[in-house]
Design a protein around this motif. Structure first.
Motif, PDB file in Angstrom:
ATOM      1  N   VAL A  92       0.715  -1.315   0.064  1.00  0.00           N
ATOM      2  CA  VAL A  92       0.056   0.039   0.023  1.00  0.00           C
ATOM      3  C   VAL A  92       1.046   1.348   0.099  1.00  0.00           C
ATOM      4  O   VAL A  92       0.910   2.086   0.871  1.00  0.00           O
ATOM      5  N   HIS A  93       1.771   1.254  -0.881  1.00  0.00           N
ATOM      6  CA  HIS A  93       2.818   2.260  -1.051  1.00  0.00           C
ATOM      7  C   HIS A  93       3.642   2.868   0.155  1.00  0.00           C
ATOM      8  O   HIS A  93       3.605   3.936   0.398  1.00  0.00           O
ATOM      9  N   GLY A  94       3.855   1.684   1.032  1.00  0.00           N
ATOM     10  CA  GLY A  94       4.565   2.036   2.122  1.00  0.00           C
ATOM     11  C   GLY A  94       3.749   2.251   3.355  1.00  0.00           C
ATOM     12  O   GLY A  94       4.530   2.222   4.395  1.00  0.00           O
ATOM     13  N   ALA A  95       2.393   2.156   3.496  1.00  0.00           N
ATOM     14  CA  ALA A  95       1.530   2.360   4.594  1.00  0.00           C
ATOM     15  C   ALA A  95       1.811   0.998   5.514  1.00  0.00           C
ATOM     16  O   ALA A  95       1.342   1.198   6.729  1.00  0.00           O
ATOM     17  N   GLU A  96       2.106   0.028   4.887  1.00  0.00           N
ATOM     18  CA  GLU A  96       2.513  -1.273   5.757  1.00  0.00           C
ATOM     19  C   GLU A  96       4.102  -1.971   5.294  1.00  0.00           C
ATOM     20  O   GLU A  96       4.041  -1.843   4.132  1.00  0.00           O
ATOM     21  N   ARG A  97       4.372  -2.319   6.125  1.00  0.00           N
ATOM     22  CA  ARG A  97       5.981  -2.908   5.741  1.00  0.00           C
ATOM     23  C   ARG A  97       6.438  -4.035   6.742  1.00  0.00           C
ATOM     24  O   ARG A  97       6.212  -3.825   7.679  1.00  0.00           O
ATOM     25  N   LYS A 184       6.405   5.081  -1.502  1.00  0.00           N
ATOM     26  CA  LYS A 184       7.444   4.148  -1.600  1.00  0.00           C
ATOM     27  C   LYS A 184       8.831   4.706  -1.278  1.00  0.00           C
ATOM     28  O   LYS A 184       9.948   3.805  -1.178  1.00  0.00           O
ATOM     29  N   GLY A 185       9.247   6.078  -1.266  1.00  0.00           N
ATOM     30  CA  GLY A 185      10.388   6.443  -1.174  1.00  0.00           C
ATOM     31  C   GLY A 185      10.768   6.290   0.348  1.00  0.00           C
ATOM     32  O   GLY A 185      11.930   5.906   0.801  1.00  0.00           O
ATOM     33  N   HIS A 186       9.833   6.635   1.186  1.00  0.00           N
ATOM     34  CA  HIS A 186      10.044   6.605   2.829  1.00  0.00           C
ATOM     35  C   HIS A 186      10.320   5.099   2.953  1.00  0.00           C
ATOM     36  O   HIS A 186      10.988   4.689   3.960  1.00  0.00           O
ATOM     37  N   ALA A 187       9.396   4.059   2.446  1.00  0.00           N
ATOM     38  CA  ALA A 187       9.725   2.637   2.640  1.00  0.00           C
ATOM     39  C   ALA A 187      11.051   2.299   2.343  1.00  0.00           C
ATOM     40  O   ALA A 187      11.729   1.558   3.281  1.00  0.00           O
ATOM     41  N   ASP A 208       5.604   3.222 -12.654  1.00  0.00           N
ATOM     42  CA  ASP A 208       4.432   4.244 -12.717  1.00  0.00           C
ATOM     43  C   ASP A 208       4.940   5.241 -11.788  1.00  0.00           C
ATOM     44  O   ASP A 208       5.911   5.405 -11.424  1.00  0.00           O
ATOM     45  N   VAL A 209       4.207   6.424 -12.075  1.00  0.00           N
ATOM     46  CA  VAL A 209       4.246   7.764 -11.216  1.00  0.00           C
ATOM     47  C   VAL A 209       4.335   7.411  -9.842  1.00  0.00           C
ATOM     48  O   VAL A 209       4.975   8.242  -9.283  1.00  0.00           O
ATOM     49  N   THR A 210       3.838   6.101  -9.478  1.00  0.00           N
ATOM     50  CA  THR A 210       3.705   6.114  -8.057  1.00  0.00           C
ATOM     51  C   THR A 210       4.988   5.701  -7.603  1.00  0.00           C
ATOM     52  O   THR A 210       5.282   5.730  -6.351  1.00  0.00           O
ATOM     53  N   ASP A 211       5.908   5.379  -8.383  1.00  0.00           N
ATOM     54  CA  ASP A 211       7.337   5.063  -8.112  1.00  0.00           C
ATOM     55  C   ASP A 211       8.359   5.940  -8.262  1.00  0.00           C
ATOM     56  O   ASP A 211       9.552   5.626  -7.803  1.00  0.00           O
ATOM     57  N   GLU A 212       7.954   7.148  -8.744  1.00  0.00           N
ATOM     58  CA  GLU A 212       8.969   8.216  -8.732  1.00  0.00           C
ATOM     59  C   GLU A 212       9.532   8.696  -7.448  1.00  0.00           C
ATOM     60  O   GLU A 212      10.814   8.872  -7.141  1.00  0.00           O
ATOM     61  N   ALA A 213       8.761   8.735  -6.225  1.00  0.00           N
ATOM     62  CA  ALA A 213       9.310   9.012  -4.862  1.00  0.00           C
ATOM     63  C   ALA A 213      10.317   8.002  -4.652  1.00  0.00           C
ATOM     64  O   ALA A 213      11.326   8.359  -3.771  1.00  0.00           O
ATOM     65  N   GLY A 214      10.082   6.612  -5.061  1.00  0.00           N
ATOM     66  CA  GLY A 214      11.290   5.604  -4.784  1.00  0.00           C
ATOM     67  C   GLY A 214      12.702   5.894  -5.477  1.00  0.00           C
ATOM     68  O   GLY A 214      13.524   5.986  -4.981  1.00  0.00           O
ATOM     69  N   PHE A 215      12.235   6.457  -6.740  1.00  0.00           N
ATOM     70  CA  PHE A 215      13.535   6.710  -7.644  1.00  0.00           C
ATOM     71  C   PHE A 215      14.366   7.888  -6.881  1.00  0.00           C
ATOM     72  O   PHE A 215      15.584   7.895  -6.894  1.00  0.00           O
ATOM     73  N   VAL A 216      13.620   8.685  -6.534  1.00  0.00           N
ATOM     74  CA  VAL A 216      14.231  10.018  -5.741  1.00  0.00           C
ATOM     75  C   VAL A 216      14.997   9.481  -4.474  1.00  0.00           C
ATOM     76  O   VAL A 216      16.063   9.880  -4.113  1.00  0.00           O
ATOM     77  N   ALA A 217      14.502   8.714  -3.644  1.00  0.00           N
ATOM     78  CA  ALA A 217      14.953   8.307  -2.481  1.00  0.00           C
ATOM     79  C   ALA A 217      16.259   7.470  -2.612  1.00  0.00           C
ATOM     80  O   ALA A 217      17.278   7.540  -2.103  1.00  0.00           O
ATOM     81  N   VAL A 218      16.272   6.712  -3.802  1.00  0.00           N
ATOM     82  CA  VAL A 218      17.160   5.748  -4.297  1.00  0.00           C
ATOM     83  C   VAL A 218      18.553   6.687  -4.579  1.00  0.00           C
ATOM     84  O   VAL A 218      19.800   6.667  -4.307  1.00  0.00           O
ATOM     85  N   HIS A 219      18.253   7.647  -5.552  1.00  0.00           N
ATOM     86  CA  HIS A 219      19.254   8.689  -5.995  1.00  0.00           C
ATOM     87  C   HIS A 219      19.909   9.227  -4.837  1.00  0.00           C
ATOM     88  O   HIS A 219      21.104   9.312  -4.861  1.00  0.00           O
ATOM     89  N   ALA A 220      18.995   9.736  -4.038  1.00  0.00           N
ATOM     90  CA  ALA A 220      19.612  10.320  -2.653  1.00  0.00           C
ATOM     91  C   ALA A 220      20.402   9.462  -1.763  1.00  0.00           C
ATOM     92  O   ALA A 220      21.578   9.978  -1.179  1.00  0.00           O
ATOM     93  N   ALA A 221      20.479   8.091  -2.055  1.00  0.00           N
ATOM     94  CA  ALA A 221      21.083   7.265  -1.311  1.00  0.00           C
ATOM     95  C   ALA A 221      22.338   6.851  -2.017  1.00  0.00           C
ATOM     96  O   ALA A 221      22.888   6.001  -1.510  1.00  0.00           O
ATOM     97  N   GLY A 222      22.482   7.354  -3.126  1.00  0.00           N
ATOM     98  CA  GLY A 222      23.730   6.792  -3.971  1.00  0.00           C
ATOM     99  C   GLY A 222      23.649   5.606  -4.822  1.00  0.00           C
ATOM    100  O   GLY A 222      24.292   5.118  -5.400  1.00  0.00           O
ATOM    101  N   GLY A 223      22.114   5.425  -5.229  1.00  0.00           N
ATOM    102  CA  GLY A 223      21.628   4.135  -5.908  1.00  0.00           C
ATOM    103  C   GLY A 223      21.361   4.291  -7.180  1.00  0.00           C
ATOM    104  O   GLY A 223      21.635   5.425  -7.753  1.00  0.00           O
ATOM    105  N   HIS A 224      20.779   3.241  -7.731  1.00  0.00           N
ATOM    106  CA  HIS A 224      20.458   3.368  -9.181  1.00  0.00           C
ATOM    107  C   HIS A 224      18.859   2.818  -9.456  1.00  0.00           C
ATOM    108  O   HIS A 224      18.377   2.073  -8.546  1.00  0.00           O
ATOM    109  N   THR A 225      18.186   3.425 -10.612  1.00  0.00           N
ATOM    110  CA  THR A 225      16.891   3.271 -10.812  1.00  0.00           C
ATOM    111  C   THR A 225      16.674   2.836 -12.207  1.00  0.00           C
ATOM    112  O   THR A 225      17.441   3.309 -13.159  1.00  0.00           O
ATOM    113  N   ILE A 226      15.523   2.122 -12.279  1.00  0.00           N
ATOM    114  CA  ILE A 226      15.136   1.507 -13.736  1.00  0.00           C
ATOM    115  C   ILE A 226      13.640   1.865 -13.893  1.00  0.00           C
ATOM    116  O   ILE A 226      12.666   1.321 -12.922  1.00  0.00           O
TER     117      ILE A 226
END
Length: 270
Positions: A92-97, A184-187, A208-226
């Motif tokens: 649920v986009h990080g609402a549960e983990r 997803k970025g916070h998760a 999807d656009v719902t994954d963009e927050a995850g991409f931003v978080a991974v870049h901030a951590a020095g990672g890679h995105t697809i």
């Protein structure tokens, strides 16, 4: 009201960076629908091939457990689809983990019944709409009624405006009301603070656009995105289809299992 959308400066095509390969020090995060699995007309019609289960099991072993699914689906659905695997999950986009140690964290959502009631009223009015109640969200799917997109947006935006603490996600033929702070970025950030993800290079694939927050978080951590599929994105690599991603993951799993190194993928537009 919060929307999930790519940054306006993101290009619709990607300049090829250095090729990307998985290795034994990767922390791998994967979206599910439209990324690992092909999209279907209805969420309950998505199929998972046994070969994908085998690939994920092999990657989980080679990465010493540093593999998590980060999805809009509830964790219970993901567990059923990936059975017998039991992976770390963000649902649920990080609402549960569910952490790697098996502990579960959940966001206590604002009241969802008013949003659900308005979505269900619209679904009675327009054939083909599907209302999905999740543990901490309400989704309105209009894949089978694309002509109703504008009306769906109008109704869901109004429902979320009237409900404090909720945000509206605009996905692929779906609108989803979920808690404002759940992304997803916070998760992914939370996973990266915990073993076995801690200290590893993050790689996240989403479509999807719902994954963009995850991409931003991974870049901030020095990672890679697809990014899987077309469309504007903050991701720095791209694959054309879920089938292409599955094939790459299968090759990576075989290589990691045999040599500890995996083949690289360059960024190429579909």
């Amino acid at each position: 009201m919060q929307r999930a959308c790519p940054p306006p400066s993101c290009p619709s095509t990607l300049d090829p960076p250095a090729p990307l390969a998985l290795d034994a020090h990767t922390a791998l995060f994967l979206d599910f629908d439209g990324t690992l699995a092909d999209l279907a007309e209805r969420p309950d019609e998505v199929l998972v091939a046994p070969e994908l289960i085998a690939t994920l099991r092999s990657l989980q072993q080679s990465l010493q457990g540093a593999l998590a699914i980060v999805s809009g689906r509830p964790m219970a659905q993901l567990d059923a689809l990936l059975d017998p695997l039991r992976l770390p999950l963000a649902g649920v986009h990080g609402a549960e983990r569910r952490c790697a140690d098996g502990s579960v964290q959940r966001v206590n959502p604002p009241p969802l019944d008013p949003v659900q009631a308005r979505a269900e009223a619209l679904a009675r009015e327009i054939p083909g709409l599907i209302v999905e109640r999740k543990p901490a969200a309400v989704a309105l799917h209009y894949r089978q009624a694309p002509q109703a997109a504008a009306r769906c947006v109008e109704v869901m935006e109004g429902a979320v405006r009237a409900s404090a603490g909720l945000a509206l996600l605009h996905g692929k033929m779906v609108l989803e009301a979920k808690p404002e702070g759940a992304t997803k970025g916070h998760a992914i950030e939370a996973f990266l603070r915990e073993p076995p993800f801690l200290g590893r290079r993050a790689v996240f694939a989403g479509d999807d656009v719902t994954d963009e927050a995850g991409f931003v978080a991974v870049h901030a951590a020095g990672g890679h995105t697809i990014k899987v599929g077309d469309g504007e994105t903050a991701a720095r690599h791209r694959m054309a289809t879920p089938a292409a991603l599955r094939a790459w993951l299968a090759d990576a799993a075989r290589a990691l299992a045999s040599t500890g190194a995996a083949p690289a993928v360059a960024s190429t537009d579909p």
